[in-house]
Design a protein around this motif. Structure first.
Motif, short mmCIF file in Angstrom:
data_model
loop_
_atom_site.label_atom_id
_atom_site.label_comp_id
_atom_site.label_asym_id
_atom_site.label_seq_id
_atom_site.Cartn_x
_atom_site.Cartn_y
_atom_site.Cartn_z
N ALA A 1 43.06 44.32 27.54
CA ALA A 1 42.00 44.65 26.50
C ALA A 1 40.98 43.73 26.40
O ALA A 1 41.17 42.37 26.40
N CYS A 2 39.75 44.17 26.45
CA CYS A 2 38.58 43.23 26.23
C CYS A 2 37.49 43.47 25.64
O CYS A 2 37.39 44.91 25.51
N LEU A 3 36.77 42.69 24.91
CA LEU A 3 35.72 43.01 23.71
C LEU A 3 34.33 43.56 24.56
O LEU A 3 33.59 44.14 24.07
N ALA A 4 34.34 42.96 25.91
CA ALA A 4 33.25 43.33 26.82
C ALA A 4 32.92 44.73 26.94
O ALA A 4 34.21 45.56 27.24
N GLY A 5 31.89 45.30 26.36
CA GLY A 5 31.64 46.71 26.68
C GLY A 5 32.08 47.32 25.34
O GLY A 5 31.68 48.68 24.99
N GLU A 6 32.64 46.71 24.31
CA GLU A 6 33.13 47.28 22.96
C GLU A 6 32.44 46.39 22.02
O GLU A 6 31.54 47.32 20.89
N TYR B 1 36.01 35.56 30.39
CA TYR B 1 37.59 35.66 29.71
C TYR B 1 37.60 35.35 28.32
O TYR B 1 38.75 35.49 27.52
N ALA B 2 36.40 34.74 27.49
CA ALA B 2 36.43 34.63 26.42
C ALA B 2 36.27 35.98 25.59
O ALA B 2 36.74 35.91 24.34
N GLN B 3 36.13 36.95 26.22
CA GLN B 3 36.25 38.30 25.45
C GLN B 3 37.52 39.17 25.50
O GLN B 3 37.77 40.00 24.78
N ARG B 4 38.21 38.23 26.06
CA ARG B 4 39.77 39.02 26.24
C ARG B 4 40.22 38.96 24.97
O ARG B 4 40.44 37.80 24.20
N LYS B 5 41.03 40.04 24.44
CA LYS B 5 41.83 39.93 23.19
C LYS B 5 43.03 39.34 23.02
O LYS B 5 43.46 38.89 21.88
N ASP B 6 43.64 39.19 23.98
CA ASP B 6 44.82 38.45 24.16
C ASP B 6 44.84 36.94 24.43
O ASP B 6 45.97 36.32 24.41
N LEU B 7 43.62 36.26 24.55
CA LEU B 7 43.36 34.97 24.72
C LEU B 7 42.96 34.53 23.37
O LEU B 7 42.35 35.25 22.48
N PRO B 8 43.21 33.08 23.12
CA PRO B 8 42.81 32.61 21.62
C PRO B 8 41.38 32.21 21.32
O PRO B 8 40.99 31.94 20.13
N PHE B 9 40.24 32.53 22.46
CA PHE B 9 38.80 32.15 21.97
C PHE B 9 38.26 32.71 21.01
O PHE B 9 37.53 32.05 20.19
N GLN B 10 38.31 34.10 20.62
CA GLN B 10 37.65 34.79 19.74
C GLN B 10 38.28 34.17 18.42
O GLN B 10 37.53 34.01 17.45
N ARG B 11 39.53 33.79 18.19
CA ARG B 11 40.21 33.45 16.99
C ARG B 11 39.66 32.15 16.75
O ARG B 11 39.57 31.94 15.53
N VAL B 12 39.61 31.34 17.74
CA VAL B 12 39.36 29.78 17.78
C VAL B 12 37.90 29.51 17.11
O VAL B 12 37.60 28.78 16.47
N PHE B 13 36.81 30.25 17.92
CA PHE B 13 35.53 29.99 17.71
C PHE B 13 34.74 31.00 17.02
O PHE B 13 33.82 30.71 16.53
N GLY B 14 35.39 32.13 16.73
CA GLY B 14 34.74 33.03 15.83
C GLY B 14 33.40 33.60 16.50
O GLY B 14 33.28 33.88 17.41
#
Length: 213
Positions: free
Chosen positions: A135-140, A189-202
């Protein structure tokens, strides 16, 4: 010419395998002419052209070593990184980019120990996890847009979604999974929902700027 970006993307939309200056001129695209004008401007003033994008000023110091530039630098001034990390506030992330053209054994176990200590996400940078079906936020929640408004879900997926100036964004934005086997660039890959970057960097995720604690 990079196939998926810039002038390479224009060429692909025209059905060409690579950049075709005649096609660009016919369709009124001025980017090639602007590049040529800038290149000639620098050359006329004594700049030495080292590569397509790199020019050395005539007053630059004598070059005794290799020419360093983005993507080809390897380990530059690496001895300074621990001191830089120590000097920065704890909430400021120090990103280290893995050398793209490394071969087996390029990083020793000792290298990896101190690199991972400086950048906690360095392991993901040098060895991206498989992406297909994730799952990825790219395109969403995010889109890639070029200079003439052409939209794609991601910088690395060439499928056209529409145009920023003529189409409704609401019709394009939807949940999608990644079709690529591997995404090896942070802006992807920063847009991946299963990786920590969205949570860490907001909201600072693309710039890798974490909120102050």
């Amino acid at each position: 010419m990079r196939e998926q970006t810039g002038l390479g993307k224009v060429a692909r939309r025209q059905g060409a395998a690579t950049l075709n200056p005649i096609m660009l001129a016919r369709d009124g695209d001025s980017r090639l002419a602007l590049y040529a004008a800038a290149r000639d401007h620098l050359r006329a003033r004594g700049y030495e052209q080292v590569s397509m994008r790199m020019f050395r000023a005539p007053h630059a110091p004598e070059q005794n070593g290799p020419s360093y530039c983005c993507q080809n630098d390897g380990r530059i001034a690496a001895r300074r990184w621990p001191a830089l990390r120590a000097a920065l506030p704890a909430h400021i992330y120090l990103w280290l980019n893995a050398y793209d053209r490394r071969g087996p054994g390029y990083y020793s176990a000792e290298d990896l120990a101190w690199l991972d200590a400086i950048d906690p996400w360095f392991a993901l940078n040098r060895r991206p996890v498989p992406s297909r079906g994730k799952a990825c936020l790219a395109g969403e929640l995010s889109l890639s847009v070029d200079g003439d408004g052409e939209l794609a879900r991601c910088h690395f997926i060439p499928e056209r979604l529409g145009n920023l100036y003529t189409d409704d964004l609401a019709d394009m934005l939807q949940e999608r999974s990644c079709p690529r086997f591997k995404c090896d660039c942070y802006i992807g890959y920063a847009q991946r929902k299963d990786l920590p970057f969205q949570r860490v960097f907001g909201t600072g995720v693309l710039a890798r700027i974490a909120p102050e604690q």
